[in-house]
Design a protein around this motif. Structure first.
Motif, PDB file in Angstrom:
ATOM      1  N   ALA A 109       0.843  -1.204   0.000  1.00  0.00           N
ATOM      2  CA  ALA A 109       0.000   0.000   0.000  1.00  0.00           C
ATOM      3  C   ALA A 109       0.877   1.253   0.000  1.00  0.00           C
ATOM      4  CB  ALA A 109      -0.937  -0.004   1.211  1.00  0.00           C
ATOM      5  N   CYS A 110       1.945   1.235   0.780  1.00  0.00           N
ATOM      6  CA  CYS A 110       2.873   2.373   0.827  1.00  0.00           C
ATOM      7  C   CYS A 110       3.621   2.538  -0.494  1.00  0.00           C
ATOM      8  CB  CYS A 110       3.864   2.207   1.972  1.00  0.00           C
ATOM      9  SG  CYS A 110       3.119   2.372   3.600  1.00  0.00           S
ATOM     10  N   ALA A 111       3.942   1.420  -1.133  1.00  0.00           N
ATOM     11  CA  ALA A 111       4.646   1.497  -2.417  1.00  0.00           C
ATOM     12  C   ALA A 111       3.787   2.205  -3.452  1.00  0.00           C
ATOM     13  CB  ALA A 111       5.025   0.097  -2.892  1.00  0.00           C
ATOM     14  N   VAL A 112       2.491   1.917  -3.470  1.00  0.00           N
ATOM     15  CA  VAL A 112       1.595   2.593  -4.402  1.00  0.00           C
ATOM     16  C   VAL A 112       1.534   4.086  -4.075  1.00  0.00           C
ATOM     17  CG1 VAL A 112      -0.809   2.783  -5.157  1.00  0.00           C
ATOM     18  CG2 VAL A 112       0.249   0.531  -4.940  1.00  0.00           C
ATOM     19  N   GLU A 113       1.419   4.427  -2.802  1.00  0.00           N
ATOM     20  CA  GLU A 113       1.406   5.835  -2.390  1.00  0.00           C
ATOM     21  C   GLU A 113       2.695   6.542  -2.788  1.00  0.00           C
ATOM     22  OE1 GLU A 113      -1.088   7.828  -0.843  1.00  0.00           O
ATOM     23  OE2 GLU A 113      -2.216   6.116  -1.600  1.00  0.00           O
ATOM     24  N   SER A 114       3.812   5.825  -2.719  1.00  0.00           N
ATOM     25  CA  SER A 114       5.111   6.445  -3.007  1.00  0.00           C
ATOM     26  C   SER A 114       5.270   6.833  -4.474  1.00  0.00           C
ATOM     27  CB  SER A 114       6.254   5.526  -2.576  1.00  0.00           C
ATOM     28  OG  SER A 114       6.452   4.476  -3.502  1.00  0.00           O
ATOM     29  N   ALA A 115       4.435   6.268  -5.339  1.00  0.00           N
ATOM     30  CA  ALA A 115       4.501   6.646  -6.753  1.00  0.00           C
ATOM     31  C   ALA A 115       4.167   8.120  -6.941  1.00  0.00           C
ATOM     32  CB  ALA A 115       3.549   5.779  -7.573  1.00  0.00           C
ATOM     33  N   ARG A 116       3.410   8.682  -5.984  1.00  0.00           N
ATOM     34  CA  ARG A 116       3.043  10.092  -6.052  1.00  0.00           C
ATOM     35  C   ARG A 116       3.739  10.941  -4.993  1.00  0.00           C
ATOM     36  NH1 ARG A 116      -1.078   6.964  -7.159  1.00  0.00           N
ATOM     37  NH2 ARG A 116      -2.180   6.821  -5.199  1.00  0.00           N
ATOM     38  N   ASP A 117       4.617  10.308  -4.222  1.00  0.00           N
ATOM     39  CA  ASP A 117       5.235  11.024  -3.104  1.00  0.00           C
ATOM     40  C   ASP A 117       6.734  10.720  -3.071  1.00  0.00           C
ATOM     41  OD1 ASP A 117       6.217  11.834  -0.578  1.00  0.00           O
ATOM     42  OD2 ASP A 117       4.270  11.522   0.357  1.00  0.00           O
ATOM     43  N   PRO A 118       7.563  11.635  -3.578  1.00  0.00           N
ATOM     44  CA  PRO A 118       9.004  11.380  -3.639  1.00  0.00           C
ATOM     45  C   PRO A 118       9.635  11.116  -2.268  1.00  0.00           C
ATOM     46  CG  PRO A 118       8.437  13.356  -4.883  1.00  0.00           C
ATOM     47  CD  PRO A 118       7.197  12.914  -4.173  1.00  0.00           C
ATOM     48  N   GLU A 119       9.115  11.729  -1.212  1.00  0.00           N
ATOM     49  CA  GLU A 119       9.681  11.510   0.123  1.00  0.00           C
ATOM     50  C   GLU A 119       9.463  10.064   0.564  1.00  0.00           C
ATOM     51  OE1 GLU A 119       9.576  13.321   4.672  1.00  0.00           O
ATOM     52  OE2 GLU A 119       8.194  14.112   3.178  1.00  0.00           O
ATOM     53  N   LEU A 120       8.261   9.545   0.358  1.00  0.00           N
ATOM     54  CA  LEU A 120       7.998   8.140   0.694  1.00  0.00           C
ATOM     55  C   LEU A 120       8.841   7.213  -0.174  1.00  0.00           C
ATOM     56  CD1 LEU A 120       4.121   7.899   1.153  1.00  0.00           C
ATOM     57  CD2 LEU A 120       5.884   8.150   2.905  1.00  0.00           C
ATOM     58  N   ARG A 121       8.945   7.560  -1.453  1.00  0.00           N
ATOM     59  CA  ARG A 121       9.726   6.727  -2.381  1.00  0.00           C
ATOM     60  C   ARG A 121      11.176   6.622  -1.923  1.00  0.00           C
ATOM     61  NH1 ARG A 121       7.663   8.696  -6.671  1.00  0.00           N
ATOM     62  NH2 ARG A 121       9.170  10.350  -7.038  1.00  0.00           N
ATOM     63  N   GLU A 122      11.735   7.740  -1.460  1.00  0.00           N
ATOM     64  CA  GLU A 122      13.121   7.741  -0.983  1.00  0.00           C
ATOM     65  C   GLU A 122      13.285   6.843   0.243  1.00  0.00           C
ATOM     66  OE1 GLU A 122      17.055   8.172  -0.513  1.00  0.00           O
ATOM     67  OE2 GLU A 122      15.887   8.750  -2.281  1.00  0.00           O
ATOM     68  N   ILE A 123      12.315   6.871   1.139  1.00  0.00           N
ATOM     69  CA  ILE A 123      12.386   6.029   2.345  1.00  0.00           C
ATOM     70  C   ILE A 123      12.298   4.554   1.971  1.00  0.00           C
ATOM     71  CG2 ILE A 123      11.294   5.463   4.556  1.00  0.00           C
ATOM     72  CD1 ILE A 123      10.232   8.395   4.571  1.00  0.00           C
ATOM     73  N   LEU A 124      11.498   4.251   0.951  1.00  0.00           N
ATOM     74  CA  LEU A 124      11.277   2.851   0.563  1.00  0.00           C
ATOM     75  C   LEU A 124      12.350   2.274  -0.359  1.00  0.00           C
ATOM     76  CD1 LEU A 124       7.421   2.873   0.014  1.00  0.00           C
ATOM     77  CD2 LEU A 124       8.668   1.536   1.711  1.00  0.00           C
ATOM     78  N   VAL A 125      13.294   3.079  -0.803  1.00  0.00           N
ATOM     79  CA  VAL A 125      14.367   2.570  -1.670  1.00  0.00           C
ATOM     80  C   VAL A 125      15.039   1.388  -0.962  1.00  0.00           C
ATOM     81  CG1 VAL A 125      16.685   3.113  -2.543  1.00  0.00           C
ATOM     82  CG2 VAL A 125      14.826   4.729  -2.866  1.00  0.00           C
ATOM     83  N   PRO A 126      15.272   0.277  -1.683  1.00  0.00           N
ATOM     84  CA  PRO A 126      15.922  -0.864  -1.032  1.00  0.00           C
ATOM     85  C   PRO A 126      17.229  -0.460  -0.361  1.00  0.00           C
ATOM     86  CG  PRO A 126      15.148  -1.477  -3.208  1.00  0.00           C
ATOM     87  CD  PRO A 126      14.958   0.011  -3.082  1.00  0.00           C
ATOM     88  N   ARG A 127      17.381  -0.866   0.869  1.00  0.00           N
ATOM     89  CA  ARG A 127      18.541  -0.521   1.676  1.00  0.00           C
ATOM     90  C   ARG A 127      19.511  -1.703   1.752  1.00  0.00           C
ATOM     91  NH1 ARG A 127      16.871   4.018   1.339  1.00  0.00           N
ATOM     92  NH2 ARG A 127      15.734   5.197   2.871  1.00  0.00           N
ATOM     93  N   GLU A 128      20.742  -1.369   2.021  1.00  0.00           N
ATOM     94  CA  GLU A 128      21.727  -2.416   2.267  1.00  0.00           C
ATOM     95  C   GLU A 128      21.360  -3.104   3.580  1.00  0.00           C
ATOM     96  OE1 GLU A 128      24.786  -4.937   1.550  1.00  0.00           O
ATOM     97  OE2 GLU A 128      23.852  -3.516   0.200  1.00  0.00           O
ATOM     98  N   ASN A 129      21.444  -4.400   3.596  1.00  0.00           N
ATOM     99  CA  ASN A 129      21.189  -5.179   4.807  1.00  0.00           C
ATOM    100  C   ASN A 129      21.932  -6.504   4.686  1.00  0.00           C
ATOM    101  OD1 ASN A 129      19.332  -7.224   3.553  1.00  0.00           O
ATOM    102  ND2 ASN A 129      18.125  -5.381   3.170  1.00  0.00           N
ATOM    103  N   ALA A 130      21.935  -7.252   5.768  1.00  0.00           N
ATOM    104  CA  ALA A 130      22.707  -8.500   5.794  1.00  0.00           C
ATOM    105  C   ALA A 130      22.209  -9.497   4.750  1.00  0.00           C
ATOM    106  CB  ALA A 130      22.650  -9.117   7.189  1.00  0.00           C
ATOM    107  N   GLY A 131      20.906  -9.561   4.541  1.00  0.00           N
ATOM    108  CA  GLY A 131      20.364 -10.490   3.551  1.00  0.00           C
ATOM    109  C   GLY A 131      20.782 -10.136   2.141  1.00  0.00           C
ATOM    110  N   ARG A 132      20.647  -8.873   1.790  1.00  0.00           N
ATOM    111  CA  ARG A 132      21.047  -8.402   0.453  1.00  0.00           C
ATOM    112  C   ARG A 132      22.541  -8.635   0.241  1.00  0.00           C
ATOM    113  NH1 ARG A 132      19.090  -5.050  -3.493  1.00  0.00           N
ATOM    114  NH2 ARG A 132      17.151  -4.859  -2.369  1.00  0.00           N
TER     115      ARG A 132
END
Length: 196
Positions: A108-131
């Motif tokens: 739901a947040c991903a769809v919202e982020s299509a219209r909201d650059p701030e949300l999109r930036e927060i949701l960008v895949p982050r480096e983590n142990a799994g990745r």
């Protein structure tokens, strides 16, 4: 204390979003879910945009903690079968219980982020142990551009989770095996035997 209250409210907002969707996400609904007096959420998150930003920030924190925990629990993959097992474990976490609720909120947040650059930036895949474990495994097996292959592999796994979230059931092992095989394919050309 204020940060604890903000975390409590962000978690309550995640629950509201998972249960009621974007339309149901209101300050009042979050107050009720958190069992706090009316107006509490708006005191911490003045606007709907601030509430969504707080929710998404908390979602990313919880996702990162989950990925760290899974990486520690499972360890680095030593074989393609290990990588498949780890990715299947991730999909099971994302499709059941608390993980399912976070997945519903995440999409739901991903769809919202299509219209909201701030949300999109927060949701960008982050480096983590799994990745990092996936990228290291692909690099160790000589794949071309392990960073890009890691991104593609994990994006495809995410797509399978989304599909099963909507249609039901578990992600089949064969689907993950196919993705891992494709990620391990040498070079950037077409798969052996493919016709152009």
């Amino acid at each position: 204390m204020a940060s604890d209250r903000r975390t409590l409210l962000a978690d309550a907002a995640l629950d509201v979003l998972a249960d009621e969707g974007v339309r149901g996400l209101t300050h009042r609904a979050v107050d009720r879910r958190a069992a706090l007096p009316a107006g509490t959420t708006s005191a911490y998150f003045r606007t709907r945009a601030a509430l969504l930003t707080g929710l998404v920030t908390r979602l990313v924190q919880r996702d990162q903690a989950e990925l760290q925990s899974l990486a520690e629990q499972f360890g680095p993959p030593q074989s393609a079968a290990d990588l498949v097992d780890g990715l299947l474990l991730l999909t099971r976490h994302r499709l059941a219980g608390e993980g399912r609720r976070r997945s519903l909120a995440r999409y739901a947040c991903a769809v919202e982020s299509a219209r909201d650059p701030e949300l999109r930036e927060i949701l960008v895949p982050r480096e983590n142990a799994g990745r990092a474990a996936v990228r290291h495994f692909l690099a160790a097996h000589g794949t071309a551009d392990p960073e890009s292959r890691t991104h593609t592999l994990l994006t495809c796994v995410d797509g399978l989770v989304f599909d099963r979230l909507v249609s039901g059931g578990d992600v089949p092992r064969e689907a993950i095996e196919g993705l891992v095989t494709a990620a391990l394919r040498p070079g950037d050309g077409p798969a052996p035997g493919a016709r152009g």
